[in-house]
Enzyme design. Structure first.
Site, short mmCIF file in Angstrom:
data_model
loop_
_atom_site.label_atom_id
_atom_site.label_comp_id
_atom_site.label_asym_id
_atom_site.label_seq_id
_atom_site.Cartn_x
_atom_site.Cartn_y
_atom_site.Cartn_z
CG ASP A 20 -1.75 1.24 1.34
OD1 ASP A 20 -2.27 1.69 0.30
OD2 ASP A 20 -1.90 1.77 2.46
CD GLU A 62 -4.69 1.42 -2.40
OE1 GLU A 62 -5.14 0.65 -1.54
OE2 GLU A 62 -4.57 2.64 -2.23
CG ASP A 108 -0.38 3.16 6.29
OD1 ASP A 108 -1.29 3.59 5.56
OD2 ASP A 108 0.30 3.91 7.02
#
Length: 194
Positions: free
Chosen positions: A44, A105, A177
């Site tokens: 991420d 992502e 996160d």
């Protein structure tokens, strides 16, 4: 009868224990694909808080969290120093856990050009480490990740974290996160290509 809000539906879903019944093999079979086998490094990306999570689908079809961390460069670090921190953390995770694939992502829509540039640079630092080692990199938009693991594309970070705790049978919630990184990896295991 009025339609329930997404938040109310989510609360009912969790209370009913539906998340506990989900498994990667069951979801994969519903999607018409075989269950993923291997180790996934989920990322991420963010300049000041990149989440990393390593999930193994080797000994368990359900997925096992091997490790997770958040890359938090010092507040005084400039852009090159932050990118170096991200690159070194991804390199260390790859060297230690030997993932077969990396899932990251995709960039979200941001209105601020400078923010978009920094996010792109953070993604580049992470993707570069995987590319150097010849690892396949798969990118997923945030909506798809949340739909895959929570069932709702606009789920909050708290909802994603709680769902990761349930699905991965963790003793405590992951930081946001790290939970997001685990969700990216789980999304690839359930919906991605090998």
């Amino acid at each position: 009868m009025p339609k329930k809000s997404a938040r109310a539906q989510w609360a009912d879903y969790i209370k009913g224990g539906a998340a506990k019944k989900a498994s990667s093999s069951a979801i994969a079979s519903r999607l018409g694909k075989t269950a993923f086998r291997g180790i996934i490094l989920g990322i991420d990306p963010s300049l000041r808080g990149t989440g990393l999570a390593v999930l193994s689908f080797e000994s368990s079809k359900e997925g096992e969290l091997l490790a997770s961390s958040t890359v938090n460069p010092p507040k005084s670090a400039d852009l090159p120093e932050c990118l170096g921190c991200i690159g070194r953390a991804v390199e260390a995770a790859i060297n230690q856990f030997k993932p077969t694939v990396v899932a990251i992502e995709e960039t979200i829509y941001v209105q601020n050009f400078r923010t978009a540039q920094k996010l792109g640079a953070a993604r580049g630092a992470a993707i570069g480490q995987a590319a150097i080692r010849g690892l396949p990199v798969h990118e997923y938009p945030p909506l798809r990740i949340k739909q895959a693991v929570v069932g709702y594309g606009r789920a909050s970070k708290h909802q994603v974290s709680r769902q990761m705790t349930t699905l991965l049978r963790l003793p405590a919630d992951l930081p946001y996160d790290e939970a997001d990184a685990a969700a990216v990896a789980l999304c690839h295991a359930w919906t991605g290509s090998e």
